[in-house]
Each structure stands twice: as structure tokens, then as C-alpha cells.
Design a protein around this motif. Structure first.
Motif, short mmCIF file in Angstrom:
data_model
loop_
_atom_site.label_atom_id
_atom_site.label_comp_id
_atom_site.label_asym_id
_atom_site.label_seq_id
_atom_site.Cartn_x
_atom_site.Cartn_y
_atom_site.Cartn_z
N GLY A 1 0.79 -1.22 0.00
CA GLY A 1 0.00 0.00 0.00
C GLY A 1 0.81 1.27 0.00
O GLY A 1 0.26 2.37 0.06
N LYS A 2 2.14 1.13 -0.08
CA LYS A 2 3.01 2.32 -0.06
C LYS A 2 3.92 2.37 -1.29
O LYS A 2 5.01 2.94 -1.24
CB LYS A 2 3.86 2.33 1.22
CG LYS A 2 3.05 2.51 2.48
CD LYS A 2 3.94 2.65 3.71
CE LYS A 2 3.12 2.91 4.96
NZ LYS A 2 3.99 3.08 6.17
N ARG B 1 -4.21 -0.47 -4.76
CA ARG B 1 -4.79 0.39 -3.73
C ARG B 1 -3.71 0.78 -2.74
O ARG B 1 -2.99 -0.08 -2.21
CB ARG B 1 -5.89 -0.34 -2.95
CG ARG B 1 -7.13 -0.67 -3.73
CD ARG B 1 -8.17 -1.31 -2.82
NE ARG B 1 -9.21 -2.00 -3.59
CZ ARG B 1 -9.79 -3.11 -3.19
NH1 ARG B 1 -9.46 -3.67 -2.03
NH2 ARG B 1 -10.73 -3.68 -3.92
N ASP B 2 -3.58 2.08 -2.50
CA ASP B 2 -2.69 2.50 -1.42
C ASP B 2 -3.40 2.24 -0.09
O ASP B 2 -4.54 1.75 -0.05
CB ASP B 2 -2.28 3.96 -1.59
CG ASP B 2 -3.46 4.94 -1.58
OD1 ASP B 2 -4.57 4.54 -1.16
OD2 ASP B 2 -3.27 6.08 -2.01
N GLY C 1 -2.95 -3.05 4.42
CA GLY C 1 -1.62 -3.64 4.57
C GLY C 1 -1.57 -5.14 4.35
O GLY C 1 -0.49 -5.73 4.41
N THR C 2 -2.73 -5.78 4.06
CA THR C 2 -2.75 -7.24 3.90
C THR C 2 -3.31 -7.71 2.56
O THR C 2 -3.31 -8.90 2.29
CB THR C 2 -3.57 -7.90 5.02
OG1 THR C 2 -4.95 -7.54 4.88
CG2 THR C 2 -3.08 -7.48 6.40
N SER C 3 -3.78 -6.80 1.74
CA SER C 3 -4.41 -7.18 0.47
C SER C 3 -3.39 -7.24 -0.66
O SER C 3 -2.44 -6.46 -0.70
CB SER C 3 -5.50 -6.17 0.10
OG SER C 3 -5.98 -6.39 -1.20
N ALA D 1 -3.33 -7.48 -7.85
CA ALA D 1 -4.71 -7.93 -7.90
C ALA D 1 -5.53 -6.98 -8.77
O ALA D 1 -5.22 -5.79 -8.88
CB ALA D 1 -5.31 -7.99 -6.49
N VAL D 2 -6.56 -7.54 -9.39
CA VAL D 2 -7.45 -6.75 -10.23
C VAL D 2 -8.89 -7.11 -9.88
O VAL D 2 -9.19 -8.25 -9.51
CB VAL D 2 -7.19 -7.03 -11.73
CG1 VAL D 2 -7.50 -8.47 -12.09
CG2 VAL D 2 -7.98 -6.08 -12.63
N ASP D 3 -9.77 -6.13 -9.98
CA ASP D 3 -11.20 -6.38 -9.91
C ASP D 3 -11.77 -6.02 -11.28
O ASP D 3 -11.68 -4.87 -11.72
CB ASP D 3 -11.87 -5.50 -8.83
CG ASP D 3 -11.52 -5.95 -7.43
OD1 ASP D 3 -11.01 -7.07 -7.26
OD2 ASP D 3 -11.76 -5.16 -6.49
N PHE D 4 -12.33 -7.01 -11.95
CA PHE D 4 -12.91 -6.79 -13.27
C PHE D 4 -14.35 -6.29 -13.14
O PHE D 4 -15.03 -6.54 -12.14
CB PHE D 4 -12.90 -8.07 -14.09
CG PHE D 4 -11.52 -8.51 -14.51
CD1 PHE D 4 -10.71 -7.68 -15.28
CD2 PHE D 4 -11.03 -9.77 -14.16
CE1 PHE D 4 -9.44 -8.09 -15.67
CE2 PHE D 4 -9.77 -10.19 -14.55
CZ PHE D 4 -8.97 -9.34 -15.30
#
Length: 246
Positions: free
Chosen positions: A35-36, A80-81, A103-105, A112-115
Motif C-alpha cells: 500500500g506504499k 490500492r494505497d 496492509g494485507t491485500s 490484484a485486479v477487480d474486473f
């Protein structure tokens, strides 16, 4: 893959990884924490950011999807940050889609992608079925299938994609897919009006607009440009003899 969950106290069931998948667990890269990662270290695809190798694989996947189905593979989310993941987590706590704590995704690793579109809506849609059959060849797998709340849209990059070198592709006129911008049959009077993607070996030809033409060209499709190649024209007519307007 990174496990998603915060325990029973948070009302989240632990999410298992695809045990049949050989993907290595996501971990820190480039010296950045989850996320950073600065956007300057990432590559944008469809308006969202991904790790560079994941982005290259995503471009190739979207290109193949478009060629196969005649429509764009829509992306709703990518990297995603921490702030973005915090918002997703807050939404989940208020009844929204499943999300991991900040911090865990794998979204925080830009892997990762969300279609969107039909892939989001149904795992039985033509688009989703095509991804199930083909996405792993591009290093992307359906991680959301194993979540405590199944997500049709959530896919992750395994790092296993090996880009193809266009110079080693099958010679023109055989199995190659081409971008064309002038009619194969007929005169050049309408040059620049018609754009299509064509596979001579399969005997297929599909109209595309200027935006898709530019996209497919950018990800490595061979371009015929304004040339009327006799070899390709002859090969196409052999397989598809009936005159067909682009």
C-alpha cells in the motif's frame, strides 16, 4: 497468496488460497511496503495501476480477450494505497464487498485486479468462462473463487507470464493475427476508413474502432498498415473465399 481476514472478532472468515495453483505468495518488492508503492514504480492499464510485469500480462490478456469476444475486458480496480484499502475495509464493515484490512491485500502489492462488466456480474457469463479457460496462460488466476464470499471479479497475478517475442511468431499469412486499416479486397480508395483484426488461418475478421486498433497495436499486434499484401490477401481468400466487407 496473501490470506485475507482479520479473525472472528472482525466477522471475517479466513480466505484460503488456491492450493492447486503454483503462485508464489505475494511479498514486498522494490523496497516498498504493502500500500506504499509510488505510482512512478507502476504501470497503468485501463485507468488503474499494476506492478510492471503484471501490467504487461494484463495488457496481453485484455488483447486476447478482445480478439476472442469482440469487447473490452473492463477493469474496476487495481493497486490500492493504504488509504484506498482502508476505505474498502470500511465499506466492508458497513455491508459492502469483502475486503482485507489495510496492509494485507494483494491490491496493496499491485498484483490484484477487480474486473467489471459481465465478469463482475456472473461466473457463467461468456467473458468469465473465457477467463477461466485462458487467464492462467497470462499469469492471472481467479483468487476470488476461494474467498469466504465468492468474488467473480477478483483475480490475482502469479508472476508466471512469459511475454511472447513478436519476431518469433508464425510468418505472415499463416497463423498470425493482423491489424488492418485498408480493405484486403477491393481498391485503396477507402484507405483509413476500415480497421479490423484478422486471423488468416482461422478465417476470421472482426471490425474494430480506432481506440481498439491503437490498443492492440500498443500491446504488440502486427500491423499491415496501408499495404495490400498479396500473400496475406491470397491466404485469406483461400480460407474465406466469399467476399466480405470489413
Amino acid at each position: 497468496m496473501t490470506l485475507i481476514g482479520a479473525g472472528v472478532a472482525a466477522g471475517v472468515a479466513l480466505v484460503g488460497a488456491d492450493l492447486a495453483n503454483s503462485a508464489a505468495p505475494a511479498s514486498a518488492w522494490g523496497g516498498y511496503a504493502n500500500g506504499k508503492i509510488p505510482l512512478s514504480e507502476l504501470t497503468q492499464v485501463g485507468g488503474y495501476y499494476f506492478r510492471n510485469d503484471a501490467a504487461q500480462a494484463m495488457n496481453a490478456l485484455r488483447s486476447a480477450y478482445s480478439a476472442a469476444l469482440g469487447r473490452t475486458l473492463i477493469i474496476n480496480d487495481g493497486y490500492r494505497d493504504l488509504a484506498g484499502q482502508q476505505q474498502a475495509w470500511n465499506d466492508y464493515q458497513n455491508g459492502g464487498n469483502l475486503a482485507a484490512p489495510p496492509g494485507t491485500s494483494n491490491h496493496g502489492w499491485a498484483l490484484a485486479v477487480d474486473f467489471g462488466g459481465e465478469v463482475y456480474s456472473s461466473s457463467s457469463s461468456a467473458g468469465h468462462q473465457w477467463l477461466q479457460a485462458n487467464a492462467q496462460g497470462f499469469g492471472w488466476w481467479w483468487a476470488g473463487r476461494f474467498f469466504s464470499q465468492v468474488e467473480n471479479w477478483h483475480w490475482e497475478f502469479s508472476g508466471s507470464y512469459t511475454p511472447q517475442n513478436p519476431s518469433t511468431s508464425t510468418p505472415i499469412g499463416l497463423d498470425m493475427t493482423f491489424l488492418c486499416i485498408t480493405p484486403i479486397n477491393g481498391s485503396n480508395a477507402d484507405a483509413g476508413i476500415y480497421r479490423w483484426v484478422m486471423d488468416p488461418a482461422a478465417g476470421t475478421k472482426r471490425n474494430i474502432d480506432a481506440a481498439e486498433y491503437d490498443f492492440l497495436k500498443a500491446v504488440g499486434y502486427r500491423e499491415l498498415g496501408g499495404l495490400q499484401s498479396p500473400a496475406v490477401s491470397y491466404r485469406y481468400q483461400q480460407i474465406h473465399p466469399s467476399p466480405t466487407q470489413p
